[in-house]
Design a protein around this motif. Structure first.
Motif, short mmCIF file in Angstrom:
data_model
loop_
_atom_site.label_atom_id
_atom_site.label_comp_id
_atom_site.label_asym_id
_atom_site.label_seq_id
_atom_site.Cartn_x
_atom_site.Cartn_y
_atom_site.Cartn_z
N CYS A 354 0.79 -1.26 -0.12
CA CYS A 354 -0.10 -0.23 -0.17
C CYS A 354 0.72 1.12 -0.01
N LEU A 355 2.13 1.17 0.59
CA LEU A 355 2.98 2.25 0.59
C LEU A 355 3.72 2.31 -0.91
N ASP A 356 3.82 1.49 -1.29
CA ASP A 356 4.62 1.40 -2.52
C ASP A 356 3.87 1.98 -3.97
N ASN A 357 2.57 1.20 -3.83
CA ASN A 357 1.75 1.75 -4.96
C ASN A 357 0.70 2.86 -4.78
N ALA A 358 0.30 3.45 -5.93
CA ALA A 358 -0.49 4.56 -6.01
C ALA A 358 -1.90 3.91 -5.84
N VAL A 359 -2.04 2.69 -6.16
CA VAL A 359 -3.54 2.04 -5.75
C VAL A 359 -3.26 0.55 -5.58
N SER A 360 -3.86 0.01 -4.64
CA SER A 360 -3.65 -1.34 -4.11
C SER A 360 -4.66 -1.79 -3.48
N CYS A 361 -4.85 -3.24 -3.14
CA CYS A 361 -5.95 -4.06 -2.67
C CYS A 361 -5.67 -4.66 -1.30
N ILE A 362 -6.18 -4.81 -0.38
CA ILE A 362 -6.16 -5.58 0.64
C ILE A 362 -7.23 -6.66 0.71
N THR A 363 -7.28 -7.88 0.28
CA THR A 363 -8.54 -8.64 0.47
C THR A 363 -8.27 -9.86 1.19
N GLY A 364 -9.39 -10.45 1.62
CA GLY A 364 -9.23 -11.71 2.53
C GLY A 364 -10.68 -11.98 3.27
N GLY A 365 -10.84 -12.89 3.94
CA GLY A 365 -12.05 -13.14 4.67
C GLY A 365 -11.88 -12.40 5.98
N ALA A 366 -13.44 -12.59 6.62
CA ALA A 366 -13.53 -12.16 7.78
C ALA A 366 -12.24 -12.60 8.68
N GLY A 367 -12.09 -11.63 9.76
CA GLY A 367 -10.89 -12.18 10.71
C GLY A 367 -9.53 -12.44 10.19
N THR A 368 -9.11 -12.04 8.91
CA THR A 368 -7.94 -12.52 8.56
C THR A 368 -6.71 -11.25 9.09
N GLY A 369 -7.43 -10.00 9.46
CA GLY A 369 -6.66 -8.93 9.90
C GLY A 369 -6.45 -7.68 8.72
N LYS A 370 -7.67 -7.70 7.96
CA LYS A 370 -7.56 -6.48 7.07
C LYS A 370 -7.41 -4.99 7.74
N THR A 371 -8.40 -5.00 8.78
CA THR A 371 -8.33 -4.00 9.49
C THR A 371 -6.90 -3.40 10.30
N THR A 372 -6.39 -4.40 10.72
CA THR A 372 -4.97 -4.40 11.17
C THR A 372 -3.92 -3.39 10.41
N VAL A 373 -3.99 -4.12 9.04
CA VAL A 373 -3.20 -3.59 8.10
C VAL A 373 -3.57 -2.16 7.73
N LEU A 374 -4.79 -1.92 7.49
CA LEU A 374 -5.25 -0.44 7.41
C LEU A 374 -4.94 0.47 8.49
N ARG A 375 -5.04 0.06 9.73
CA ARG A 375 -4.43 1.03 10.91
C ARG A 375 -3.05 1.29 10.77
N ALA A 376 -2.06 0.26 10.31
CA ALA A 376 -0.78 0.64 10.06
C ALA A 376 -0.51 1.51 8.51
N VAL A 377 -1.34 1.08 7.75
CA VAL A 377 -1.35 1.91 6.38
C VAL A 377 -1.39 3.31 6.60
N LEU A 378 -2.60 3.65 7.36
CA LEU A 378 -3.19 5.03 7.60
C LEU A 378 -2.12 5.68 8.52
N GLY A 379 -1.46 5.01 9.48
CA GLY A 379 -0.56 5.69 10.49
C GLY A 379 0.82 6.05 9.71
N ALA A 380 1.17 4.95 8.71
CA ALA A 380 2.42 5.29 7.93
C ALA A 380 1.95 6.62 6.90
N TYR A 381 0.95 6.67 6.40
CA TYR A 381 0.84 7.82 5.41
C TYR A 381 0.45 9.00 6.34
N HIS A 382 0.07 8.94 7.31
CA HIS A 382 -0.27 10.10 8.38
C HIS A 382 1.28 10.70 8.64
#
Length: 722
Positions: A354-382
């Motif tokens: 997500c930091l390397d690309n201008a557009v990217s996807c995070i996919t996976g079933g419920a409970g696979t940790g997508k929201t945790t990834v988003l938390r880190a991504v948003l923190g880094a971009y901030h």
């Protein structure tokens, strides 16, 4: 008691009942040339679907009604009075009073002119006289200057706002006479204004674009008794037929279709092979569709345009060079250091992508940790100085995202209401994060692309195997299918306890495998006859009401379960009562009932899908009580909130999508809506416990059959590959 053909002209004095399906209003008859009621021997009542009257009734309005009526003697206490009831009358008109005294009383007693009493109304008439209507039709500086001699600025605003509802009455009455539903009238007037009737006369089939069915328009346009008298071979009729046939395919979720799918519907509309062939030519001549010469597929022009715009934007972002430099690496290290636990290798890969690309996807079933990834991504971009725009389609999903990532979030609708996102000096750049992206349809993504600058980076997060969007297209699934946008699929389950069996169970369902044991771990299958599904769901709910939510496939089953659950769990709760237009009403909602909100009301802080508890029915000022939302906030119930409140013990899956609940009860009833994706999505709404109520054979069959969403025709993957 007798039936007679009759007509009446009356003034509205009460509105005993109003809902989406029926409105009942009553009033006193008026003699010609006089505002006084007649001898008082009877009063008039209309019972009608609100879509078949020109405007919503208000106390003080004058109405004309024609049709069959039922005459009854009504005992109203001190004396007997006749009630003349028109049920679904042949014709209804709302009319403005015809003389000065009537207009004065009309404005003084009508809620639309609140604050303008009899003295102000009389002063307005004395000032404007017979010019009143022409002056009030246009809110001009000259008119306001003239009125300032007798009214305050606030009263002038009230006057123009109140009159705006009635200035189009002549158009509305004309359209009602021609059986054009009120909802269609309102859309037409918003678009064409005073030229509405002219536009219909020019082309009655243009009503297709405002939500009216082809058959209903056909009855109007080809009726010899009316002024249109359109020939069956008229190009306007043929063009409307092809448009409606295409629209029906879009309503199924397709963005393109085939002649084999269009022809049967056209035949149903036009009842002639010759006319059907002519309709295809008319549609081609008017560029209503583009014919793909390689595949023979028919692409509606609007959908093809949207797909091209979305594909072009995503491809332009995807080909940009790597952004993962030393600054991004430092931001990544700092962001993951702030997390309460270590990331898995897959999650680390997703954050870096997500930091390397201008557009990217995070996919996976419920409970696979997508929201945790988003938390880190948003923190880094901030940390890198980007402005963060985190959105989801539903209010509940946006709220849950905020709770998980800690950044301000909003619904997509709220984002689109704000100013467009463009580069500015205060931020290095902009990042748009779209959570629960499986819910995003093509038109929504098209609007987003037009709302953001081409430099805005985008991160999609979601599960492409979940229930597809309500509208056409399947954006996230298409992006994943095309394999042209960087996508990190997370597979290691993080949320549920290993003993729950929910991750493994949902994965099997998603892959079309029937679990060997329908009950396993924290998943319990309850074999139940169709007629007992509501009862069993209700009984299961009572075991742990504070943790449970029932999910059902149809609104009817949701309603049945809600009524039964309320009757069983909260039979003695005090009813929500209120007064409106001087009449007393009650709604079938009780103190301590679970409440679902069905519309967005941003002023009150509720979104479509918000849940809460009816915590008070004590009226205060203009409020009828209070609801305590799941998040803890308390909101007051006024008329705007009351109109979108329902029981929420059971909800449809679309209301639940984007949310999780500790304990889910699934009412499994075989039907058109329920497929593998529906079942998979419903199971993954649970955090720790699932109860499935239904027939085991039906359950197995649904799992084995491919999801309906897989059958959607979408051209976006092909455009992304080009």
């Amino acid at each position: 008691m007798n039936h007679v053909e009759y007509e009446d002209f009356f003034r509205v004095t009460s509105i005993p009942f109003s809902s989406k399906n029926i409105v009942i209003f009553s009033g006193v008859p008026l003699n010609k040339g006089s505002y006084k009621k007649n001898s008082g021997k009877y009063y008039v009542t209309i019972k009608v679907n609100p879509d078949y009257i020109p405007i919503q009734p208000e106390i003080g309005q004058h109405w004309y009604v024609k049709g069959n009526k039922l005459v009854e003697d009504m005992d109203i206490g001190e004396y007997i009075m006749q009630q003349h009831t028109y049920k679904s009358p042949v014709q209804t008109k709302c009319t403005l009073p015809s003389n000065g005294e009537q207009l004065i009383r009309f404005m003084a007693n009508n809620a639309d002119f609140k604050g303008i009493g009899e003295s102000k109304a009389r002063a307005i008439w004395n000032l404007l006289g017979k010019n009143l209507h022409s002056v009030l039709k246009g809110d001009t500086a000259h008119a306001r200057k003239e009125l300032k001699s007798i009214l305050s600025e606030e009263s002038i605003d009230t006057l123009f706002n109140g009159y705006s509802k009635y200035k189009n009455l002549a158009f509305c009455n004309w359209m009602s006479e021609h059986s054009i539903p009120t909802s269609v009238q309102q859309r037409l007037i918003r678009h064409h204004g005073e030229k509405s009737i002219e536009s219909i006369k020019t082309n009655p089939y243009a009503l297709v674009g405002f939500g009216m069915s082809f058959d209903d328009i056909d009855q109007i346009a080809t009726n010899p008794a009316l002024s249109f008298q359109v020939e069956l071979s008229d190009h306007r009729r043929l063009s409307a037929a092809i448009e409606m046939a295409i629209r029906k395919e879009i309503e199924k979720g397709h963005t393109y279709t085939s002649q084999d799918n269009l022809r049967p519907r056209l035949t149903k509309f036009l009842k002639s092979n010759e006319l059907v062939n002519a309709a295809f030519k008319a549609g081609y001549d008017r560029a209503q569709y583009i014919l793909n010469p390689d595949t023979g597929s028919y692409h509606p022009t609007a959908q093809l345009l949207m797909e091209n715009v979305v594909a072009k934007r995503l491809k332009s972002l995807a080909i940009q060079p790597s952004f993962y430099d030393k600054q991004a690496e430092l931001a990544y290290i700092n962001a993951i250091a702030e997390l309460p636990y270590e990331l898995t290798k897959g999650q680390e890969k997703a954050v870096i992508s997500c930091l390397d690309n201008a557009v990217s996807c995070i996919t996976g079933g419920a409970g696979t940790g997508k929201t945790t990834v988003l938390r880190a991504v948003l923190g880094a971009y901030h940390q890198m100085g980007f402005e963060i725009h985190a959105v989801a389609l539903s209010g509940r999903a946006a709220m849950r995202l905020h709770e998980s990532v800690g950044f301000k979030t909003s619904t997509i609708a709220a984002l689109l209401r704000r100013e467009s996102i463009a580069p500015n000096l205060s931020h290095k750049g902009h990042l748009l994060v779209i959570d629960e992206a499986s819910m995003i349809d093509l038109p929504t993504m098209y609007r987003i692309v037009n709302h953001i600058h081409p430099s805005v980076r985008i991160v999609f997060s979601g599960d492409p195997d979940q229930l597809p969007p309500i509208g056409c297209g399947k954006l996230l699934a298409d992006i994943v299918l095309a394999k042209k946008i960087t996508n990190t699929k997370l597979e290691i389950v993080k949320r549920q306890e290993g003993s729950s069996a929910i991750p493994e169970y949902s994965c099997m369902v998603n892959q079309g495998e029937v679990p060997a044991h329908l009950s396993t771990g924290n998943i319990f299958f309850h074999e139940t006859d169709k007629k007992n599904i509501a009862q069993v769901c209700c009984e299961l709910y009572q075991r742990s009401p504070e943790n449970s939510r029932i999910i059902a496939p149809t609104k009817q089953l949701v309603s049945d379960i809600n009524k039964l659950t309320q009757h069983t769990t909260n039979p003695k709760g005090s009813l929500l009562k209120f007064e409106m237009h001087g009449e007393s009403y009650h709604q079938n909602l009780r103190v301590n009932d679970v409440i679902l909100f069905t519309q967005n009301n941003y002023d009150k802080g509720v979104q479509n899908g918000s849940l809460g508890i009816l915590s008070s029915i004590e009226p205060a000022a203009n409020n009828f009580g209070k609801v305590t939302l799941d998040a803890g906030e308390t909101i007051e119930i006024d008329q705007s909130v009351l109109d979108c409140m329902e029981l929420g013990y059971a909800i449809t899956l679309h209301k639940a999508q984007g949310s999780q609940f500790p304990r889910i009860i699934i009412a499994f009833q075989k039907g058109r809506i329920l497929d593998r994706a529906w079942l998979y999505t419903a199971i993954t709404r649970a955090e720790s416990e699932v109860h499935i109520v239904g027939n085991a054979d039906d359950f197995a069959q649904i799992i084995r059959n491919e999801s309906n969403s897989k059958k959607r025709n979408s051209y976006l993957p092909e455009l992304l590959k080009i």
